[in-house]
Every structure is written in C-alpha cells, then in structure tokens.
Write an enzyme that holds these catalytic residues in place. Sequence first.
Site, PDB file in Angstrom:
ATOM      1  N   GLU A 140       0.820  -1.215   0.000  1.00  0.00           N
ATOM      2  CA  GLU A 140       0.000   0.000   0.000  1.00  0.00           C
ATOM      3  C   GLU A 140       0.854   1.266   0.000  1.00  0.00           C
ATOM      4  OE1 GLU A 140      -2.991   0.321  -0.696  1.00  0.00           O
ATOM      5  OE2 GLU A 140      -3.760  -1.704  -0.450  1.00  0.00           O
ATOM      6  N   TYR A 150      -6.656   5.956   4.797  1.00  0.00           N
ATOM      7  CA  TYR A 150      -6.787   5.001   3.700  1.00  0.00           C
ATOM      8  C   TYR A 150      -5.929   3.741   3.925  1.00  0.00           C
ATOM      9  CZ  TYR A 150      -5.697   2.443  -0.408  1.00  0.00           C
ATOM     10  OH  TYR A 150      -5.481   1.380  -1.233  1.00  0.00           O
ATOM     11  N   ASP A 186      -9.889   5.855  -1.993  1.00  0.00           N
ATOM     12  CA  ASP A 186      -8.712   6.417  -2.666  1.00  0.00           C
ATOM     13  C   ASP A 186      -9.216   7.078  -3.944  1.00  0.00           C
ATOM     14  OD1 ASP A 186      -9.290   4.360  -4.456  1.00  0.00           O
ATOM     15  OD2 ASP A 186      -7.204   3.713  -4.658  1.00  0.00           O
ATOM     16  N   CYS A 222     -13.561   1.680 -14.810  1.00  0.00           N
ATOM     17  CA  CYS A 222     -14.152   3.010 -14.590  1.00  0.00           C
ATOM     18  C   CYS A 222     -13.021   4.043 -14.565  1.00  0.00           C
ATOM     19  CB  CYS A 222     -14.930   2.998 -13.274  1.00  0.00           C
ATOM     20  SG  CYS A 222     -16.055   4.397 -13.074  1.00  0.00           S
ATOM     21  N   CYS A 274     -17.722   1.361 -20.043  1.00  0.00           N
ATOM     22  CA  CYS A 274     -19.005   1.105 -19.374  1.00  0.00           C
ATOM     23  C   CYS A 274     -19.619  -0.222 -19.812  1.00  0.00           C
ATOM     24  CB  CYS A 274     -19.974   2.252 -19.631  1.00  0.00           C
ATOM     25  SG  CYS A 274     -19.408   3.799 -18.884  1.00  0.00           S
ATOM     26  N   CYS A 316     -18.669  -2.965 -17.514  1.00  0.00           N
ATOM     27  CA  CYS A 316     -18.795  -2.725 -16.074  1.00  0.00           C
ATOM     28  C   CYS A 316     -19.810  -3.664 -15.433  1.00  0.00           C
ATOM     29  CB  CYS A 316     -19.203  -1.277 -15.823  1.00  0.00           C
ATOM     30  SG  CYS A 316     -19.434  -0.949 -14.073  1.00  0.00           S
ATOM     31  N   CYS A 321     -25.497   2.289 -11.657  1.00  0.00           N
ATOM     32  CA  CYS A 321     -24.773   3.552 -11.856  1.00  0.00           C
ATOM     33  C   CYS A 321     -25.708   4.638 -12.372  1.00  0.00           C
ATOM     34  CB  CYS A 321     -23.623   3.325 -12.843  1.00  0.00           C
ATOM     35  SG  CYS A 321     -22.693   4.826 -13.215  1.00  0.00           S
TER      36      CYS A 321
END
Length: 422
Positions: free
Chosen positions: A65, A149, A167, A221, A228, A231, A237
């Site tokens: 991370e 985070y 994030d 995305c 899309c 997705c 959405c």
Amino acid sequence: GAALPAGAPAPVPARHQFSDPAEVEALRGNLLAWYDRCKRDLPWRTLAATEADADRRGYAVWVSEIMLQQTQVATVIDYYNRWMQKWPTLQALAQASLEEVNELWAGLGYYSRGKRLQEAARKVVSELAGHMPRTAEDLQKLLPGVGRYTAGAIASIAYGQATGVVDGNVIRVMCRLRCIGADASSPAVIDRLWDMANALVDRSRPGDFNQALMELGATVCVPKAPLCGECPVKQHCQVWRRKLFGKPIPVPDVEDCGVGDCPLCPPATEPWDSSLGVTNFPRKAAKKQPRVMRTATCVLGRRGSCGTPEYLIVQRPSSGLLAGLWEFPSLPLSQDLQEKEEREVLADHLQAWMGQPVTAKGLRFIGEVTHIFSHIHQTYVVYSLPLDGDVTLAPASSPSRWVTEEEFHASAVSTAMKKVLK
C-alpha cells in the site's frame, strides 16, 4: 418543507446514497463475482491470501500500500518483490539502515514513504512486541505514516475488518455510481464518501470488496474513456443511466435529485455536458501550476586509483524533497540569472565547500536536464569540473564520497541525478 435547524447538514437525497438493501446486496454480489473472474494477479494479493502468520500478512499488505501511493502498479511489482525478498518480516526491515532502504527505493519517488515505513517497522518491533495493530483505528493511531486510507486497506485486506476505503479510484467510482458532482476534494464530500464506503463494504469479504472497487476504478471506470460496456455494476450507476436514457423532462440541473441546493450535486453554473457522458463525474478541481525551479549542479570528476573516472556525490539534508539521497553538488538558482552569473554563484558555492579556489571559467557547461516532480518542474543546469588529485572537503559540509559510475548507480540517488550523469 419545514426549515432545517441552522448548522444541520442538509439531508442527502436517496439518489446520492445506497439506501436500498436489495440494491446493496446485488451490487456487492456483481462486483465480487467480476473480481473473482477478472482480478489482476499481483504478488501482494497472493501473500495476503496465503500467508498464515497474521503479522507477516499485515506487513506484506502494508508495504504494497505504501509503494502504491502515487505510483503505478506496473512499476511497483518489481520493487515489491525485491523488497519482500530482502526484508520478508517487520523484524528484518527494522534492522535495515535508511541508506539501504533508499537504495532499494531509488526510482520509486516520494522517498519519505520508504523512510517512514522503516521507522514505523522499528516502532512495531520495539514498542508493540512485533505485532501489527489489527484494526483500522489502531493502525492509524499507532503507526507513523499510516493514514486513514492505508489503515483501512491493511485492516480489511489482512485482517478481515469490515471497513471501507476511499482512494482516487473509489472517489471516481462512487461519484459516478451516485451522481456526486460536488467538489470531490472537499473534506465534507470526502467524509460522505467514507460513510458510503463503510456502508457498502461487503461484510464477509471486506478486503476483496475494497480491492474490487479499486480494481474497477483502475481498469474499467477509468478517468478518460471508461469501458461502461464491461462494467459489472452499470445497472447501479446513476450517471450511466442518465447517459443512456437522457433526462426524463427538461428540468434545470439543480432539481435533478429533487432537492434544491443539494450539497452533492454539481453547481448550477456547470450543467451536464452530454458530449462528456459518464466523464462529467467526478468534477475536476482546478490544477495547481507546478513550481518552476532551476538548480545548478556540478559533476566533479577525477581519475581514481585504477585510472577509472570517479565522481563526487554529497548527501542531501535529512528532511524536505529527496531527503537523505545522494546527488552531485548542487545549488538552487534564482530565476533571473544570466549564464555568466550562474557560473559565478556555482563557483563560489563549490569553493566554500571545497576550501580551495574554483574559477567560474574552469566550469564546463554540459547542458540542461528537466525532471518533473509531482509539484515541481525542475531544470538542472549541468556543469562539469575535472580535478587533479584529491580534494579535501571543508569539514562543515554534508557527508560526501567519491564513486565510480557503477557505484553511483548502486547508491541511493534520484532518477533526476541519473539523467544528469547520462
């Protein structure tokens, strides 16, 4: 409607929330099924899934991370594998020197990340008996350099805590899923997004769910041309629906969600741009212009004992940009100097530093190298100065050493300095 008491936050319209439990269930299921099918095979994911020792597992996720902050996945993989090979445990890292950490980190940028990671590992070993904190709250409280985070990521991925993460990828996905057009860098909106992430996270697979949400933002995305069609959650959405079905009746934007002055809608001055479609969201904040800086840098060369050329490098101060890294002797320049004046200030700087005369005429101009740090557009004006024999450096100056080209590349030097030598 009745007037709200002063100071109370406006109620958030349903359109900007995940208020229907059936929809939340479906969204979790669709997203996790997609993740199981399409997730990228990454070394830290393998470790998080296979490492039985809880402290090692938390450490493995933590390192990934920190490396992934501000850096692309593709770049991080090699660095990560080298790091985990060299320091497989917190204990191993706690015994490393900052110099070794910087050498391995060279080229990843934002060097204070590596430094803080190493300091925090020492703290876990010396003050926490080598045991990683197990909750997001404790991780953030007890580990220097671990913010909201990173704490949420470690706690959910390594320890299965049902806590969300936010994030850049998650911000983009959430703003699109729920038509949030308010400035996504404002603290109030970020807090709302954290609340949503915490409500949405799958309770039985929180780590996978958080990674799935980030993976969706990283691969589908995406900012400019989102895919899309691919997705897995497009039916949830709001922005995609709006693009698909247009607006039911021509009403002004503010009334879109049925609440005038909604804190999460775009300002009325920025109407929907149908040519942008889904990429209307999230709204871009105006970018700050990078600072422009010029630095004179001098490559001092001599013949080493075996006749190989050697170069002098000096260590930067232990705080600020590129803290503790090595570089050729350098001096920030004010913007308005002519080349002749640049040479003179550099000659003075070197002279004070070496305790022996250096003439401006002796400096050879080699060229300019540009390097862009995230917020600084830096130009290095490169000179060289060949020296005969040894140089005794003024004792007050920063640590310095002579290195061959090979040793230079193995030292903790920034990418910008590698460009300078080239």
